[in-house]
Motif scaffolding. Structure first.
Motif, PDB file in Angstrom:
ATOM      1  N   ASP A 111      35.658  58.872  57.040  1.00 37.55           N
ATOM      2  CA  ASP A 111      36.009  57.435  57.629  1.00 37.55           C
ATOM      3  C   ASP A 111      37.832  58.247  58.560  1.00 37.55           C
ATOM      4  N   HIS A 112      38.013  59.173  57.903  1.00 39.15           N
ATOM      5  CA  HIS A 112      39.418  59.917  58.098  1.00 39.15           C
ATOM      6  C   HIS A 112      40.345  58.589  58.039  1.00 39.15           C
ATOM      7  N   GLN A 113      40.070  58.348  57.033  1.00 40.28           N
ATOM      8  CA  GLN A 113      41.773  57.550  56.866  1.00 40.28           C
ATOM      9  C   GLN A 113      41.825  57.581  54.512  1.00 40.28           C
ATOM     10  N   LEU A 114      43.038  57.791  54.450  1.00 36.66           N
ATOM     11  CA  LEU A 114      42.886  57.807  53.729  1.00 36.66           C
ATOM     12  C   LEU A 114      43.122  55.887  52.927  1.00 36.66           C
ATOM     13  N   HIS A 115      43.175  56.045  51.189  1.00 37.62           N
ATOM     14  CA  HIS A 115      43.414  54.259  50.916  1.00 37.62           C
ATOM     15  C   HIS A 115      43.624  54.393  50.321  1.00 37.62           C
ATOM     16  N   LEU A 116      45.077  53.628  50.221  1.00 37.24           N
ATOM     17  CA  LEU A 116      46.477  53.349  48.835  1.00 37.24           C
ATOM     18  C   LEU A 116      45.913  52.508  48.126  1.00 37.24           C
ATOM     19  N   VAL A 117      45.460  51.606  46.896  1.00 41.12           N
ATOM     20  CA  VAL A 117      45.806  50.817  46.384  1.00 41.12           C
ATOM     21  C   VAL A 117      46.672  50.202  45.384  1.00 41.12           C
ATOM     22  N   VAL A 118      47.558  49.711  45.622  1.00 40.54           N
ATOM     23  CA  VAL A 118      48.491  49.459  44.726  1.00 40.54           C
ATOM     24  C   VAL A 118      48.652  48.368  43.361  1.00 40.54           C
ATOM     25  N   ILE A 119      48.306  48.311  42.243  1.00 38.77           N
ATOM     26  CA  ILE A 119      48.430  46.854  42.044  1.00 38.77           C
ATOM     27  C   ILE A 119      49.888  46.813  40.717  1.00 38.77           C
ATOM     28  N   GLU A 120      49.948  45.533  40.314  1.00 40.55           N
ATOM     29  CA  GLU A 120      50.491  45.030  40.125  1.00 40.55           C
ATOM     30  C   GLU A 120      51.447  44.752  38.813  1.00 40.55           C
ATOM     31  N   LYS A 121      51.341  45.001  37.602  1.00 43.18           N
ATOM     32  CA  LYS A 121      50.988  44.624  36.738  1.00 43.18           C
ATOM     33  C   LYS A 121      50.653  43.117  36.530  1.00 43.18           C
ATOM     34  N   PRO A 122      49.521  42.941  35.722  1.00 39.72           N
ATOM     35  CA  PRO A 122      49.050  41.901  35.059  1.00 39.72           C
ATOM     36  C   PRO A 122      49.467  41.795  33.574  1.00 39.72           C
ATOM     37  N   ASN A 123      49.528  40.328  33.243  1.00 35.69           N
ATOM     38  CA  ASN A 123      49.476  39.977  31.869  1.00 35.69           C
ATOM     39  C   ASN A 123      47.678  40.684  31.865  1.00 35.69           C
ATOM     40  N   PHE A 124      47.631  39.783  30.275  1.00 34.40           N
ATOM     41  CA  PHE A 124      45.544  40.109  30.007  1.00 34.40           C
ATOM     42  C   PHE A 124      45.016  39.513  30.577  1.00 34.40           C
ATOM     43  N   LEU A 125      45.183  37.840  30.545  1.00 35.34           N
ATOM     44  CA  LEU A 125      44.242  36.986  31.326  1.00 35.34           C
ATOM     45  C   LEU A 125      43.955  37.902  32.885  1.00 35.34           C
ATOM     46  N   LYS A 126      45.072  37.497  33.698  1.00 33.37           N
ATOM     47  CA  LYS A 126      45.043  38.367  35.141  1.00 33.37           C
ATOM     48  C   LYS A 126      44.381  39.972  34.983  1.00 33.37           C
ATOM     49  N   LEU A 127      44.284  40.402  34.059  1.00 32.17           N
ATOM     50  CA  LEU A 127      43.837  41.615  34.233  1.00 32.17           C
ATOM     51  C   LEU A 127      42.450  41.817  33.850  1.00 32.17           C
ATOM     52  N   ILE A 128      41.653  40.500  32.715  1.00 31.36           N
ATOM     53  CA  ILE A 128      40.180  40.663  32.632  1.00 31.36           C
ATOM     54  C   ILE A 128      39.688  39.843  33.897  1.00 31.36           C
ATOM     55  N   TRP A 129      40.878  39.156  34.627  1.00 28.46           N
ATOM     56  CA  TRP A 129      40.390  38.194  35.999  1.00 28.46           C
ATOM     57  C   TRP A 129      39.944  39.888  36.602  1.00 28.46           C
ATOM     58  N   LEU A 130      41.285  40.858  37.299  1.00 33.12           N
ATOM     59  CA  LEU A 130      40.484  41.732  37.744  1.00 33.12           C
ATOM     60  C   LEU A 130      39.705  42.593  37.260  1.00 33.12           C
ATOM     61  N   ALA A 131      39.404  43.278  36.715  1.00 30.20           N
ATOM     62  CA  ALA A 131      38.279  43.423  35.423  1.00 30.20           C
ATOM     63  C   ALA A 131      37.312  43.005  36.499  1.00 30.20           C
ATOM     64  N   LEU A 132      36.415  41.624  36.363  1.00 28.86           N
ATOM     65  CA  LEU A 132      35.600  41.039  36.642  1.00 28.86           C
ATOM     66  C   LEU A 132      35.958  41.362  38.522  1.00 28.86           C
ATOM     67  N   ARG A 133      36.343  40.863  38.600  1.00 26.02           N
ATOM     68  CA  ARG A 133      36.565  40.246  41.095  1.00 26.02           C
ATOM     69  C   ARG A 133      36.133  42.055  41.268  1.00 26.02           C
ATOM     70  N   LEU A 134      36.800  43.237  40.031  1.00 24.02           N
ATOM     71  CA  LEU A 134      36.647  44.510  40.418  1.00 24.02           C
ATOM     72  C   LEU A 134      35.237  44.849  40.626  1.00 24.02           C
ATOM     73  N   VAL A 135      34.427  44.509  39.441  1.00 26.09           N
ATOM     74  CA  VAL A 135      32.918  44.319  39.197  1.00 26.09           C
ATOM     75  C   VAL A 135      32.552  44.178  40.325  1.00 26.09           C
ATOM     76  N   PHE A 136      32.585  42.825  40.806  1.00 24.14           N
ATOM     77  CA  PHE A 136      31.812  41.993  42.124  1.00 24.14           C
ATOM     78  C   PHE A 136      32.495  42.387  43.225  1.00 24.14           C
ATOM     79  N   LYS A 137      33.884  43.511  43.452  1.00 27.32           N
ATOM     80  CA  LYS A 137      34.044  44.236  44.854  1.00 27.32           C
ATOM     81  C   LYS A 137      34.459  43.160  45.903  1.00 27.32           C
ATOM     82  N   ARG A 138      35.477  42.239  44.683  1.00 30.06           N
ATOM     83  CA  ARG A 138      36.158  41.495  45.256  1.00 30.06           C
ATOM     84  C   ARG A 138      37.712  41.483  45.234  1.00 30.06           C
ATOM     85  N   HIS A 139      37.878  42.622  44.081  1.00 26.30           N
ATOM     86  CA  HIS A 139      39.934  42.533  43.597  1.00 26.30           C
ATOM     87  C   HIS A 139      40.633  42.982  45.084  1.00 26.30           C
TER      88      HIS A 139
END
Length: 320
Positions: free
Chosen positions: A239-267
């Motif tokens: 695709d001739h693109q670099l893809h940069l992902v920056v995640i700010e430090k979440p609290n533990f509950l938000k981390l779990i929520w992000l992990a679940l969104r990652l599983v379903f490709k919604r993060h």
């Protein structure tokens, strides 16, 4: 079948020794297919860089060469091989192939290669022409390091996980039982509690963004990192693109929520996740943080790194 010769760089230690265990079977398949090849064994860290660089230096720089360099190992082996090949400036680039028998094999996933090594070998030896894939390049100005990466360049959380997992005695046992991802999961929980947010400045597309609480910073070339985690599901090697992902430090509950969104490709739509696409990036981190390239440790350091794109020929036919 197109007649090519293979210069094989074998890392017997890849996948906690899996590559060395499989090598007799791989050799048997190569011999049965009447493939012409030479073998060089990578015996220590960065040895594959030297081996591939020396091969490129001594091979005549003409368009009539029929050699392919085949990395047999994991993502780290491929990383070393392609860095050695690009150290030598050539008008006619030597195609590279990759037999994924390591622990992560993220490049194979990103390229769409077969998961079974035997089928992946067929995608190599029955290939008829090279395919140009994007690879990232970087220039880290503080330590004056340059090179390329096939998967990703990471700073912070993912790099700290790799550093800790590599020091874990359990990783070898888990890899032998094809459970290597568990060592990264265990390290992730430990690193979360010890990893502080850090200041990151992103220069991209004529803008500058500052994140005072960055936690995970990954510049990726295809969807996967960390042994199959789909950090940017729609990214491709063409695709001739670099893809940069920056995640700010979440609290533990938000981390779990992000992990679940990652599983379903919604993060990527989460407020804690910042996503960029570009052909060039400039990242600065004025604190000592861990870094990683294709799963290989860069160590703890300050960062002032320019990241770009180039293309390299790969001798792999994923349509087979």
């Amino acid at each position: 079948m197109v007649s090519v010769q293979y210069y094989i760089i074998l890392n017997e230690h890849a996948g906690s020794g899996r590559a060395g265990t499989l090598w007799p079977q791989i050799k048997e398949r190569l011999d049965a297919a009447a493939v012409t090849y030479q073998v060089a064994v990578s015996e220590y860290a960065n040895h594959a860089i030297l081996l591939s660089e020396q091969f490129a230096k001594h091979l005549p720089d003409t368009g009539s060469n029929d050699w392919v360099v085949l990395a047999v190992g994991g993502d780290g082996t491929l990383h070393e091989v392609i860095n050695g090949l690009t150290h030598e400036h050539r008008q006619h680039l030597i195609p590279v192939a990759y037999l994924p028998v390591g622990s992560g094999n993220d490049f194979a996933r990103g390229a769409g290669m077969a998961h079974d090594w035997s089928q992946a070998l067929d995608q190599i030896i029955h290939c008829t022409h090279a395919t140009l894939y994007d690879v990232g390049n970087y220039n880290e100005t503080i330590k004056q390091e340059r090179g390329v990466f096939t998967n990703n360049l990471g700073i912070g959380f993912d790099a700290s996980i790799i550093a800790q997992a590599n020091q874990s005695k359990a990783k070898v046992w888990l890899n032998k039982h094809h459970l290597g991802s568990l060592s990264y999961l265990a390290s992730a929980l430990s690193v979360y509690y010890n990893q502080s947010g850090f200041t990151l400045t992103v220069h991209v597309n004529n803008q500058r963004d500052i994140y005072p609480n960055a936690f995970l910073v990954t510049t990726t070339n295809h969807p996967y990192f960390g042994g199959g985690v789909g950090i940017v599901p729609h990214a491709t090697l063409t695709d001739h693109q670099l893809h940069l992902v920056v995640i700010e430090k979440p609290n533990f509950l938000k981390l779990i929520w992000l992990a679940l969104r990652l599983v379903f490709k919604r993060h990527l739509t989460s407020k804690a996740v910042h996503y960029y696409t570009a052909t060039n990036l400039h990242l600065t981190v004025p604190a000592i943080e861990y870094g990683q390239l294709d799963g290989e440790e860069m160590g703890g350091r300050f960062f002032d790194v320019y990241v770009g794109l180039q293309q390299y020929p790969f001798w792999i036919d994923v349509t087979l």
